[in-house]
Scaffold this active site. Structure first.
Site, mmCIF file in Angstrom:
data_model
loop_
_atom_site.group_PDB
_atom_site.id
_atom_site.type_symbol
_atom_site.label_atom_id
_atom_site.label_comp_id
_atom_site.label_asym_id
_atom_site.label_seq_id
_atom_site.Cartn_x
_atom_site.Cartn_y
_atom_site.Cartn_z
ATOM 1 N N HIS A 1 0.865 -1.191 0.000
ATOM 2 C CA HIS A 1 0.000 0.000 0.000
ATOM 3 C C HIS A 1 0.898 1.237 0.000
ATOM 4 O O HIS A 1 0.762 2.132 0.839
ATOM 5 C CB HIS A 1 -0.945 -0.010 1.197
ATOM 6 C CG HIS A 1 -2.050 -1.007 1.066
ATOM 7 N ND1 HIS A 1 -3.211 -0.750 0.378
ATOM 8 C CD2 HIS A 1 -2.150 -2.272 1.541
ATOM 9 C CE1 HIS A 1 -3.998 -1.816 0.427
ATOM 10 N NE2 HIS A 1 -3.376 -2.761 1.124
ATOM 11 N N ASP B 1 -5.555 -12.982 0.915
ATOM 12 C CA ASP B 1 -6.084 -11.649 1.235
ATOM 13 C C ASP B 1 -7.610 -11.716 1.350
ATOM 14 O O ASP B 1 -8.328 -10.776 0.995
ATOM 15 C CB ASP B 1 -5.659 -10.622 0.184
ATOM 16 C CG ASP B 1 -5.908 -9.183 0.631
ATOM 17 O OD1 ASP B 1 -6.069 -8.947 1.846
ATOM 18 O OD2 ASP B 1 -5.965 -8.283 -0.238
#
Length: 390
Positions: A190, A269
């Site tokens: 991220h 995820d």
């Protein structure tokens, strides 16, 4: 004793092999031999493939529940959902939230780590870039102040395994050094970092790329960014979400060729809908809609985790990407186990390791799952198998 199956070992595939298990540990792996008189019959697994239990180092939930929920019962349900799909070792991932709330979650999850339900905690956020935040609430993001990072680790009481952060943020490099000193994996993800800043993060101790390609700048010929830095460095294990939604198969192939068999970890995820179905969910404070198995934020439409289970990732890597069984097994089991510091105990079919096994049929669908020497799932599916001499 299990006999007759194809065994996927670190050294290759053995046909018609046998595995002996005692007290939750693998005690023998061999090709069948004629048994002495009075030998105990073995369970006949002819026609099946046995692989080591899957290790998921990045997963948020499943079975309609999340790991950042309010109760141990919900966490256990999520873990059991993934166990039914072959994941015998789970690191529970959180999502961005207020620091005090994350500390509360860490305290609860640490008890389940102590109980052996989970293998650790992964904090994904809040120390991430607002420009690449994906399904994390922007107004809860913050710079990785080492003092705050330390607070989270302390709240985990030794259960913290990994923290994802953006190294370009203020305090990022210092926090990577802190995590490394504390024995916690620093993962880069991220992030909007440049190639050079990513290299600085790796030099400071970062060893994981959180879902490579996703939530970071693309690979450009004059601005290689984090992807090139993470792919090229032999110290880094790269996570890939192998659901066919997050990454095109050609990109998976590219990552495999760039990192090699020993540096790729397939992860899910996954969020609550994994193993549960379409519907409306919450991912932390954000509303998520799951339609046709794809999770997206209700507002904005960003991909919000996956509904993947690792058995599906295994099957796709074999059937879509055409990778060898032993390579796929390594990416789902041994590589993540090594990164987590658990490979001395699990992650491969080897004598002395924990008896975590997944039995697959000819289509690579899960038939049964053994965890610590006990059938956790599917024992009833094997009851009609005729015992054979071992």
């Amino acid at each position: 004793m299990l006999a007759g199956a194809r065994l996927v070992l670190p050294t290759g595939v053995v046909e018609n092999g046998k595995i002996a298990v005692e007290n939750g540990v693998i005690t023998e792996i061999a090709a069948p031999v004629a048994p002495p008189d009075g030998a105990v019959p073995a369970l006949d697994l002819t026609g099946f493939t046995v692989v080591p239990g899957f290790v998921d180092m990045h997963v948020h939930g499943g079975g309609g529940e999340s790991y950042h929920s309010g109760s141990a019962e919900q966490v256990i349900k999520a873990a059991h959902t993934h166990l039914a799909h072959g994941t015998t070792t789970t690191v529970a991932s959180t999502v961005t939230g207020e620091i005090d709330e994350l500390c509360r979650q860490a305290s609860m999850l640490s008890e389940l780590v102590e109980d052996g339900v989970l293998a650790g905690i992964h904090f994904e956020g809040p120390f991430i870039s607002i420009n690449r935040c994906g399904a994390h609430k922007p107004d809860l993001l913050r710079d990785p102040d080492p003092a705050v990072v330390r607070k989270l680790i302390d709240a985990s009481r030794g259960a913290a395994r990994m923290v994802t952060l953006a190294p370009e943020l203020e305090g990022g490099i210092e926090s990577i050094r802190l995590l490394t000193e504390r024995g916690v994996i620093a993962a880069i993800g991220h992030t909007d970092a440049s190639y050079d800043k990513t290299l600085a993060g790796i030099e400071a101790g970062a060893t994981v790329a959180t879902h490579l390609f996703n939530a970071m700048p693309g690979l450009a010929h004059r601005a290689p960014g984090p992807i090139a830095a993470l792919l090229e460095d032999e110290r880094v294990t790269v996570e890939l979400i192998g659901d066919g939604v997050h990454l095109h198969p050609a990109v998976v192939d590219l990552a495999f060729r760039g990192a090699g068999a020993s540096r790729v970890a397939l992860v899910t995820d996954a969020m609550d809908a994994a193993g549960f179905g379409d519907g409306d969910y919450m991912l932390g404070p954000l509303a998520v809609q799951v339609r046709d198995g794809v999770a997206r934020l209700a507002e904005g439409g960003s991909i919000a985790g996956s509904t993947l289970t690792l058995d599906v990732a295994f099957k796709r890597a074999v059937s879509v990407n055409g990778l060898p069984l032993e390579t796929v097994s390594r990416m789902l089991s041994l590589n993540p186990a090594q990164q987590l510091g658990l490979s001395d105990k699990l992650g491969s079919l080897e004598v002395g390791k924990r008896a975590d096994l997944v039995v697959l049929d000819a289509q690579y669908d899960v038939v049964a799952v053994m965890r610590e020497g006990r059938w956790a799932v599917g024992e009833d599916r094997l009851k009609d198998r005729v015992p054979v001499a071992n």
